[in-house]
Scaffold this active site. Structure first.
Site, PDB file in Angstrom:
ATOM      1  N   ALA A   6     -49.885  12.742  31.849  1.00 46.90           N
ATOM      2  CA  ALA A   6     -50.945  13.436  31.112  1.00 46.90           C
ATOM      3  C   ALA A   6     -50.922  14.911  31.484  1.00 46.90           C
ATOM      4  CB  ALA A   6     -52.304  12.834  31.440  1.00 46.90           C
ATOM      5  N   ASP A   7     -51.493  15.726  30.636  1.00 48.42           N
ATOM      6  CA  ASP A   7     -51.610  17.139  30.956  1.00 48.42           C
ATOM      7  C   ASP A   7     -52.860  17.688  30.280  1.00 48.42           C
ATOM      8  OD1 ASP A   7     -50.163  19.455  32.265  1.00 48.42           O
ATOM      9  OD2 ASP A   7     -50.651  20.278  30.302  1.00 48.42           O
ATOM     10  N   THR A   8     -53.456  18.649  30.929  1.00 51.83           N
ATOM     11  CA  THR A   8     -54.624  19.346  30.395  1.00 51.83           C
ATOM     12  C   THR A   8     -54.313  20.825  30.407  1.00 51.83           C
ATOM     13  OG1 THR A   8     -56.073  17.681  31.356  1.00 51.83           O
ATOM     14  CG2 THR A   8     -57.087  19.750  30.674  1.00 51.83           C
ATOM     15  N   THR A   9     -54.548  21.478  29.306  1.00 49.76           N
ATOM     16  CA  THR A   9     -54.269  22.904  29.198  1.00 49.76           C
ATOM     17  C   THR A   9     -55.422  23.592  28.487  1.00 49.76           C
ATOM     18  OG1 THR A   9     -51.887  22.516  29.130  1.00 49.76           O
ATOM     19  CG2 THR A   9     -52.650  24.590  28.221  1.00 49.76           C
TER      20      THR A   9
END
Length: 84
Positions: free
Chosen positions: A71-74
């Site tokens: 997962a990634d949050t930007t």
């Protein structure tokens, strides 16, 4: 076995609250945005690359019963700029 390809305390908390038992394994990948990469393409690529890196690591690659979650949050500025 479930593996979270992240060192994020928030992601750990979310999976634990959902009742999952899992291991954490941070992936070491280059997180620099590529030229002309949109935010959606960027976060999708990072999530995939993190999961693939952990899945291919010596610890997990031979276990076909392992599921790796990436997962990634930007943060994205109103003009569409990726704020790293």
């Amino acid at each position: 076995m479930l593996v979270l390809a992240s060192a994020s305390p928030r992601r750990r908390e979310l999976l634990a609250q959902a009742g999952f038992q899992f291991e954490m394994a941070a992936a070491e990948i280059n997180e620099d945005p590529r030229p002309e990469e949109t935010p959606i393409v960027y976060v999708t690529r990072l999530a995939r690359e993190k999961a693939e890196a952990v899945a291919k690591s010596a610890r997990y690659r031979s276990d076909e019963n392992t599921l790796v979650i990436g997962a990634d949050t930007t943060v994205v500025a109103p003009n569409g700029e990726i704020l790293a």
